[in-house]
Design a protein around this motif. Sequence first.
Motif, PDB file in Angstrom:
ATOM      1  N   ASP A   1      -5.346  -6.064  -2.254  1.00 58.21           N
ATOM      2  CA  ASP A   1      -4.532  -6.676  -3.307  1.00 58.21           C
ATOM      3  C   ASP A   1      -4.081  -5.657  -4.348  1.00 58.21           C
ATOM      4  O   ASP A   1      -3.412  -6.007  -5.313  1.00 58.21           O
ATOM      5  CB  ASP A   1      -5.274  -7.833  -3.978  1.00 58.21           C
ATOM      6  CG  ASP A   1      -6.575  -7.402  -4.634  1.00 58.21           C
ATOM      7  OD1 ASP A   1      -6.839  -6.193  -4.728  1.00 58.21           O
ATOM      8  OD2 ASP A   1      -7.345  -8.294  -5.047  1.00 58.21           O
ATOM      9  N   GLY A   2      -4.443  -4.398  -4.170  1.00 57.93           N
ATOM     10  CA  GLY A   2      -4.041  -3.340  -5.094  1.00 57.93           C
ATOM     11  C   GLY A   2      -4.962  -3.177  -6.287  1.00 57.93           C
ATOM     12  O   GLY A   2      -4.896  -2.173  -6.987  1.00 57.93           O
ATOM     13  N   ASN A   3      -5.825  -4.162  -6.543  1.00 62.91           N
ATOM     14  CA  ASN A   3      -6.694  -4.101  -7.718  1.00 62.91           C
ATOM     15  C   ASN A   3      -7.656  -2.915  -7.653  1.00 62.91           C
ATOM     16  O   ASN A   3      -7.839  -2.199  -8.638  1.00 62.91           O
ATOM     17  CB  ASN A   3      -7.469  -5.413  -7.864  1.00 62.91           C
ATOM     18  CG  ASN A   3      -8.236  -5.469  -9.164  1.00 62.91           C
ATOM     19  OD1 ASN A   3      -7.690  -5.222 -10.234  1.00 62.91           O
ATOM     20  ND2 ASN A   3      -9.514  -5.781  -9.070  1.00 62.91           N
ATOM     21  N   PHE A   4      -8.280  -2.702  -6.514  1.00 58.87           N
ATOM     22  CA  PHE A   4      -9.244  -1.610  -6.365  1.00 58.87           C
ATOM     23  C   PHE A   4      -8.570  -0.258  -6.643  1.00 58.87           C
ATOM     24  O   PHE A   4      -9.096   0.569  -7.378  1.00 58.87           O
ATOM     25  CB  PHE A   4      -9.871  -1.634  -4.968  1.00 58.87           C
ATOM     26  CG  PHE A   4     -10.731  -0.448  -4.689  1.00 58.87           C
ATOM     27  CD1 PHE A   4     -11.921  -0.260  -5.375  1.00 58.87           C
ATOM     28  CD2 PHE A   4     -10.363   0.491  -3.748  1.00 58.87           C
ATOM     29  CE1 PHE A   4     -12.726   0.840  -5.127  1.00 58.87           C
ATOM     30  CE2 PHE A   4     -11.157   1.588  -3.488  1.00 58.87           C
ATOM     31  CZ  PHE A   4     -12.344   1.766  -4.184  1.00 58.87           C
TER      32      PHE A   4
ATOM     33  N   ALA B   1     -13.304   8.511  -7.164  1.00 59.67           N
ATOM     34  CA  ALA B   1     -12.762   8.238  -5.827  1.00 59.67           C
ATOM     35  C   ALA B   1     -12.860   6.765  -5.474  1.00 59.67           C
ATOM     36  O   ALA B   1     -12.069   6.273  -4.676  1.00 59.67           O
ATOM     37  CB  ALA B   1     -13.490   9.075  -4.776  1.00 59.67           C
ATOM     38  N   ALA B   2     -13.837   6.067  -6.063  1.00 62.34           N
ATOM     39  CA  ALA B   2     -14.071   4.678  -5.704  1.00 62.34           C
ATOM     40  C   ALA B   2     -14.736   3.954  -6.875  1.00 62.34           C
ATOM     41  O   ALA B   2     -15.921   4.114  -7.115  1.00 62.34           O
ATOM     42  CB  ALA B   2     -14.958   4.599  -4.465  1.00 62.34           C
ATOM     43  N   ALA B   3     -13.953   3.173  -7.591  1.00 65.07           N
ATOM     44  CA  ALA B   3     -14.454   2.498  -8.791  1.00 65.07           C
ATOM     45  C   ALA B   3     -15.414   1.365  -8.441  1.00 65.07           C
ATOM     46  O   ALA B   3     -15.201   0.637  -7.484  1.00 65.07           O
ATOM     47  CB  ALA B   3     -13.285   1.949  -9.605  1.00 65.07           C
ATOM     48  N   PRO B   4     -16.477   1.231  -9.249  1.00 70.92           N
ATOM     49  CA  PRO B   4     -17.383   0.097  -9.063  1.00 70.92           C
ATOM     50  C   PRO B   4     -16.675  -1.204  -9.426  1.00 70.92           C
ATOM     51  O   PRO B   4     -15.671  -1.156 -10.120  1.00 70.92           O
ATOM     52  CB  PRO B   4     -18.506   0.377 -10.060  1.00 70.92           C
ATOM     53  CG  PRO B   4     -18.271   1.713 -10.639  1.00 70.92           C
ATOM     54  CD  PRO B   4     -16.886   2.129 -10.292  1.00 70.92           C
ATOM     55  N   PRO B   5     -17.148  -2.344  -9.009  1.00 70.93           N
ATOM     56  CA  PRO B   5     -18.391  -2.536  -8.283  1.00 70.93           C
ATOM     57  C   PRO B   5     -18.240  -2.414  -6.762  1.00 70.93           C
ATOM     58  O   PRO B   5     -19.221  -2.250  -6.056  1.00 70.93           O
ATOM     59  CB  PRO B   5     -18.796  -3.962  -8.654  1.00 70.93           C
ATOM     60  CG  PRO B   5     -17.494  -4.667  -8.855  1.00 70.93           C
ATOM     61  CD  PRO B   5     -16.568  -3.623  -9.429  1.00 70.93           C
ATOM     62  N   MET B   6     -17.044  -2.498  -6.231  1.00 74.38           N
ATOM     63  CA  MET B   6     -16.909  -2.505  -4.768  1.00 74.38           C
ATOM     64  C   MET B   6     -16.688  -1.132  -4.162  1.00 74.38           C
ATOM     65  O   MET B   6     -16.684  -0.972  -2.953  1.00 74.38           O
ATOM     66  CB  MET B   6     -15.796  -3.454  -4.359  1.00 74.38           C
ATOM     67  CG  MET B   6     -14.460  -3.170  -4.977  1.00 74.38           C
ATOM     68  SD  MET B   6     -13.377  -4.555  -4.675  1.00 74.38           S
ATOM     69  CE  MET B   6     -12.330  -4.433  -6.084  1.00 74.38           C
ATOM     70  N   GLY B   7     -16.551  -0.121  -4.984  1.00 78.19           N
ATOM     71  CA  GLY B   7     -16.220   1.209  -4.492  1.00 78.19           C
ATOM     72  C   GLY B   7     -17.209   1.808  -3.528  1.00 78.19           C
ATOM     73  O   GLY B   7     -16.816   2.436  -2.547  1.00 78.19           O
TER      74      GLY B   7
ATOM     75  N   PHE C   1     -19.331   0.500  -1.252  1.00 79.64           N
ATOM     76  CA  PHE C   1     -19.294   0.069   0.144  1.00 79.64           C
ATOM     77  C   PHE C   1     -17.923   0.319   0.776  1.00 79.64           C
ATOM     78  O   PHE C   1     -17.839   0.643   1.960  1.00 79.64           O
ATOM     79  CB  PHE C   1     -19.761  -1.386   0.308  1.00 79.64           C
ATOM     80  CG  PHE C   1     -18.718  -2.436   0.094  1.00 79.64           C
ATOM     81  CD1 PHE C   1     -17.969  -2.903   1.147  1.00 79.64           C
ATOM     82  CD2 PHE C   1     -18.508  -2.980  -1.168  1.00 79.64           C
ATOM     83  CE1 PHE C   1     -17.026  -3.895   0.965  1.00 79.64           C
ATOM     84  CE2 PHE C   1     -17.575  -3.975  -1.359  1.00 79.64           C
ATOM     85  CZ  PHE C   1     -16.821  -4.429  -0.293  1.00 79.64           C
ATOM     86  N   LEU C   2     -16.849   0.232   0.011  1.00 82.54           N
ATOM     87  CA  LEU C   2     -15.531   0.541   0.574  1.00 82.54           C
ATOM     88  C   LEU C   2     -15.444   2.010   0.981  1.00 82.54           C
ATOM     89  O   LEU C   2     -14.914   2.346   2.032  1.00 82.54           O
ATOM     90  CB  LEU C   2     -14.424   0.215  -0.426  1.00 82.54           C
ATOM     91  CG  LEU C   2     -14.142  -1.259  -0.670  1.00 82.54           C
ATOM     92  CD1 LEU C   2     -13.127  -1.430  -1.799  1.00 82.54           C
ATOM     93  CD2 LEU C   2     -13.662  -1.949   0.591  1.00 82.54           C
ATOM     94  N   TYR C   3     -15.967   2.901   0.128  1.00 83.80           N
ATOM     95  CA  TYR C   3     -15.914   4.338   0.405  1.00 83.80           C
ATOM     96  C   TYR C   3     -16.763   4.703   1.629  1.00 83.80           C
ATOM     97  O   TYR C   3     -16.373   5.522   2.446  1.00 83.80           O
ATOM     98  CB  TYR C   3     -16.379   5.137  -0.814  1.00 83.80           C
ATOM     99  CG  TYR C   3     -16.062   6.607  -0.698  1.00 83.80           C
ATOM    100  CD1 TYR C   3     -14.761   7.060  -0.907  1.00 83.80           C
ATOM    101  CD2 TYR C   3     -17.039   7.530  -0.369  1.00 83.80           C
ATOM    102  CE1 TYR C   3     -14.456   8.406  -0.800  1.00 83.80           C
ATOM    103  CE2 TYR C   3     -16.739   8.870  -0.261  1.00 83.80           C
ATOM    104  CZ  TYR C   3     -15.444   9.316  -0.476  1.00 83.80           C
ATOM    105  OH  TYR C   3     -15.136  10.639  -0.350  1.00 83.80           O
ATOM    106  N   GLU C   4     -17.912   4.076   1.768  1.00 85.37           N
ATOM    107  CA  GLU C   4     -18.784   4.367   2.909  1.00 85.37           C
ATOM    108  C   GLU C   4     -18.254   3.759   4.207  1.00 85.37           C
ATOM    109  O   GLU C   4     -18.567   4.228   5.289  1.00 85.37           O
ATOM    110  CB  GLU C   4     -20.206   3.878   2.637  1.00 85.37           C
ATOM    111  CG  GLU C   4     -20.901   4.676   1.552  1.00 85.37           C
ATOM    112  CD  GLU C   4     -21.003   6.160   1.859  1.00 85.37           C
ATOM    113  OE1 GLU C   4     -21.222   6.538   3.025  1.00 85.37           O
ATOM    114  OE2 GLU C   4     -20.839   6.957   0.914  1.00 85.37           O
ATOM    115  N   GLY C   5     -17.463   2.686   4.081  1.00 87.68           N
ATOM    116  CA  GLY C   5     -16.844   2.092   5.264  1.00 87.68           C
ATOM    117  C   GLY C   5     -17.772   1.265   6.129  1.00 87.68           C
ATOM    118  O   GLY C   5     -17.488   1.022   7.299  1.00 87.68           O
ATOM    119  N   LYS C   6     -18.889   0.828   5.546  1.00 90.11           N
ATOM    120  CA  LYS C   6     -19.844   0.001   6.285  1.00 90.11           C
ATOM    121  C   LYS C   6     -20.058  -1.316   5.541  1.00 90.11           C
ATOM    122  O   LYS C   6     -20.083  -1.347   4.314  1.00 90.11           O
ATOM    123  CB  LYS C   6     -21.195   0.708   6.419  1.00 90.11           C
ATOM    124  CG  LYS C   6     -21.154   2.025   7.149  1.00 90.11           C
ATOM    125  CD  LYS C   6     -20.963   1.829   8.621  1.00 90.11           C
ATOM    126  CE  LYS C   6     -21.042   3.178   9.334  1.00 90.11           C
ATOM    127  NZ  LYS C   6     -20.798   3.063  10.737  1.00 90.11           N
TER     128      LYS C   6
END
Length: 136
Positions: free
Chosen positions: A40-43, A62-68, A70-75
Amino acid sequence: EILIGLVGSEMCIRDRYERAQYYLDSQIMTDMVPYMPHRDGNFVNVTRLQSAALAGSGKVVAAAPPMGRFLYEGKVMIDPVTWSPWARKGAKKVVTERPLTYSNPKATPHWFDTAKDAHGKAWVKGVKRIAGGGTK
């Protein structure tokens, strides 16, 4: 007079260094975006804002919390008690071996590394050009 000349020269060098660092930090963020998840572009927007606040410091988000994380690790990450990706309040998620699927077909885990592989040489050239260290 000599001292003033040295201080002026020192300031010029420091200014070039600061501009080169600002360029590098900003360019890294720009070059990571195509490899980031874009559902959605928010991240991406939150990550950009946090990086912009640090531009010139030598740090890039590189990856803002809170979802950064797990998104960065790709798992896929799950609550260890419920085994659900939707964690209970206060639960610390654990990483699974199941890969995430991203809606952006160019997205990759560890997108900084992907961007560095694709653009790293250009980053070095840009820093050298701005800082006065040559073009090679």
